[in-house]
Design a protein around this motif. Structure first.
Motif, PDB file in Angstrom:
ATOM      1  N   UNK A  13       0.816  -1.219   0.000  1.00 34.46           N
ATOM      2  CA  UNK A  13       0.000   0.000   0.000  1.00 34.46           C
ATOM      3  C   UNK A  13       0.848   1.267   0.000  1.00 34.46           C
ATOM      4  N   UNK A  14       2.139   1.110   0.273  1.00 34.55           N
ATOM      5  CA  UNK A  14       3.079   2.233   0.223  1.00 34.55           C
ATOM      6  C   UNK A  14       3.846   2.215  -1.097  1.00 34.55           C
ATOM      7  N   UNK A  15       3.286   1.530  -2.081  1.00 34.29           N
ATOM      8  CA  UNK A  15       3.896   1.428  -3.412  1.00 34.29           C
ATOM      9  C   UNK A  15       5.305   0.847  -3.359  1.00 34.29           C
ATOM     10  N   UNK A  16       5.501  -0.085  -2.435  1.00 39.42           N
ATOM     11  CA  UNK A  16       6.777  -0.777  -2.339  1.00 39.42           C
ATOM     12  C   UNK A  16       7.824  -0.090  -1.494  1.00 39.42           C
ATOM     13  N   UNK A  17       7.590   1.161  -1.079  1.00 38.54           N
ATOM     14  CA  UNK A  17       8.552   1.842  -0.216  1.00 38.54           C
ATOM     15  C   UNK A  17       8.555   1.191   1.170  1.00 38.54           C
ATOM     16  N   UNK A  18       9.725   1.030   1.738  1.00 39.97           N
ATOM     17  CA  UNK A  18       9.839   0.415   3.057  1.00 39.97           C
ATOM     18  C   UNK A  18       9.429   1.447   4.102  1.00 39.97           C
ATOM     19  N   UNK A  19       8.335   1.159   4.808  1.00 42.42           N
ATOM     20  CA  UNK A  19       7.749   2.153   5.708  1.00 42.42           C
ATOM     21  C   UNK A  19       8.714   2.564   6.824  1.00 42.42           C
ATOM     22  N   UNK A  20       9.479   1.635   7.334  1.00 45.25           N
ATOM     23  CA  UNK A  20      10.405   1.950   8.427  1.00 45.25           C
ATOM     24  C   UNK A  20      11.493   2.926   8.000  1.00 45.25           C
ATOM     25  N   UNK A  21      11.697   3.081   6.689  1.00 48.75           N
ATOM     26  CA  UNK A  21      12.751   3.965   6.191  1.00 48.75           C
ATOM     27  C   UNK A  21      12.215   5.310   5.713  1.00 48.75           C
ATOM     28  N   UNK A  22      10.918   5.547   5.865  1.00 48.48           N
ATOM     29  CA  UNK A  22      10.375   6.871   5.565  1.00 48.48           C
ATOM     30  C   UNK A  22      10.995   7.895   6.510  1.00 48.48           C
ATOM     31  N   UNK A  23      11.120   9.130   6.066  1.00 53.92           N
ATOM     32  CA  UNK A  23      11.808  10.137   6.871  1.00 53.92           C
ATOM     33  C   UNK A  23      10.836  11.045   7.619  1.00 53.92           C
ATOM     34  N   UNK A  24      11.230  11.383   8.838  1.00 57.57           N
ATOM     35  CA  UNK A  24      10.520  12.333   9.684  1.00 57.57           C
ATOM     36  C   UNK A  24      11.561  13.221  10.353  1.00 57.57           C
ATOM     37  N   UNK A  25      11.605  14.480   9.951  1.00 62.57           N
ATOM     38  CA  UNK A  25      12.498  15.420  10.625  1.00 62.57           C
ATOM     39  C   UNK A  25      13.966  15.053  10.560  1.00 62.57           C
ATOM     40  N   UNK A  26      14.434  14.616   9.406  1.00 64.91           N
ATOM     41  CA  UNK A  26      15.857  14.350   9.249  1.00 64.91           C
ATOM     42  C   UNK A  26      16.325  12.984   9.720  1.00 64.91           C
ATOM     43  N   UNK A  27      15.420  12.128  10.116  1.00 67.50           N
ATOM     44  CA  UNK A  27      15.771  10.757  10.502  1.00 67.50           C
ATOM     45  C   UNK A  27      14.717   9.805   9.962  1.00 67.50           C
ATOM     46  N   UNK A  28      15.059   8.535   9.865  1.00 66.06           N
ATOM     47  CA  UNK A  28      14.071   7.573   9.407  1.00 66.06           C
ATOM     48  C   UNK A  28      13.059   7.284  10.515  1.00 66.06           C
ATOM     49  N   UNK A  29      11.927   6.770  10.099  1.00 68.30           N
ATOM     50  CA  UNK A  29      10.902   6.397  11.077  1.00 68.30           C
ATOM     51  C   UNK A  29      11.482   5.390  12.076  1.00 68.30           C
ATOM     52  N   UNK A  30      12.281   4.439  11.567  1.00 69.17           N
ATOM     53  CA  UNK A  30      12.895   3.438  12.438  1.00 69.17           C
ATOM     54  C   UNK A  30      13.812   4.090  13.470  1.00 69.17           C
ATOM     55  N   UNK A  31      14.666   5.003  13.045  1.00 71.60           N
ATOM     56  CA  UNK A  31      15.560   5.689  13.984  1.00 71.60           C
ATOM     57  C   UNK A  31      14.768   6.486  15.016  1.00 71.60           C
ATOM     58  N   UNK A  32      13.685   7.095  14.582  1.00 72.04           N
ATOM     59  CA  UNK A  32      12.812   7.850  15.480  1.00 72.04           C
ATOM     60  C   UNK A  32      12.217   6.922  16.546  1.00 72.04           C
ATOM     61  N   UNK A  33      11.776   5.737  16.124  1.00 71.13           N
ATOM     62  CA  UNK A  33      11.209   4.777  17.061  1.00 71.13           C
ATOM     63  C   UNK A  33      12.254   4.288  18.059  1.00 71.13           C
ATOM     64  N   UNK A  34      13.424   3.952  17.570  1.00 67.49           N
ATOM     65  CA  UNK A  34      14.488   3.468  18.459  1.00 67.49           C
ATOM     66  C   UNK A  34      14.832   4.525  19.503  1.00 67.49           C
ATOM     67  N   UNK A  35      14.923   5.773  19.084  1.00 70.01           N
ATOM     68  CA  UNK A  35      15.237   6.864  20.011  1.00 70.01           C
ATOM     69  C   UNK A  35      14.164   6.989  21.094  1.00 70.01           C
TER      70      UNK A  35
END
Length: 217
Positions: A13-35
């Protein structure tokens, strides 16, 4: 507690883009979650069948694991993590949730202890959100029995354990923003989440400026 990020799925549903690697404020969603998870979780697992996409981002602070019983949806990842968890309390989130809250997770864990149950799961506006729940690692035994019978739905899992809900009032009276359950499955949802993120950032900046201008108490 142990923190778990579920990063399975094919991101169709994200057209194949890896959702965890989407960016939010200069970091990936995954990095944001880990922080956000690190202050309350001294053990973190990322459950994925594509570890090559994430290894460069996480270093040694997160353990990459795969499903022991593959192709069974979120329960596969939950089983893999619960089976390895070093702590009894396990906080589970989906990799597509940009506003997860460590403070909320700690409140859910405290509630779980008070109620002496297997899990506490948010129910916001009547909708169940099992991803952002806190579970007992012993639930792994229940999950494996379900998966062996080809029962793969989280709701089927919840029917087999002693779980309690935390509703809107639980969070609002503690001052929590209910957006912690928001997830992004489509490009449109991603754009809306980005707009929300930018609005929250502006509000924080305005609040800091206002506080700075206040006379000392």
């Amino acid at each position: 507690m142990t923190g778990v990020i579920l990063a399975g799925g094919k991101n169709r549903r994200m057209n194949g883009k890896i959702k965890a690697l989407l960016t939010f404020g200069g970091e990936t969603l995954l990095q944001r979650q880990i922080r956000e998870m690190k202050p309350v979780c001294d053990e973190l697992f990322l459950v994925t069948n594509q570890p090559e996409h994430f290894t460069p981002l996480i270093g040694g602070e997160v353990q990459l694991i795969g499903d022991d019983i593959p192709a069974k949806g979120p329960l596969s990842g939950m089983h893999a993590a619960f089976s390895r968890a070093g702590h009894r309390d396990v906080w589970v989130v989906g990799c597509d949730m940009p506003f997860i809250s460590g403070a909320v997770a700690q409140a859910l864990a405290d509630c779980k202890h008070r109620r002496n149950c297997d899990a506490v799961v948010p129910v916001i506006d009547g909708r169940l959100h099992p991803l952002h729940g806190v579970y007992s690692r012993e639930c792994a035994d229940v999950i494996v029995e379900l998966l062996r019978k080809d029962f793969c739905q989280v709701k089927q899992f919840l029917q087999k354990i002693d779980w309690q809900t935390a509703d809107n009032s639980f969070f609002l009276k503690r001052g929590f923003d209910l957006h912690f359950v928001l997830n992004v499955n489509t490009p449109e949802q991603y754009e809306k989440a980005l707009a929300l993120f930018k609005n929250k950032l502006k509000e924080q900046q305005l609040s800091r400026r206002t506080d700075h201008n206040l006379p000392p108490i």
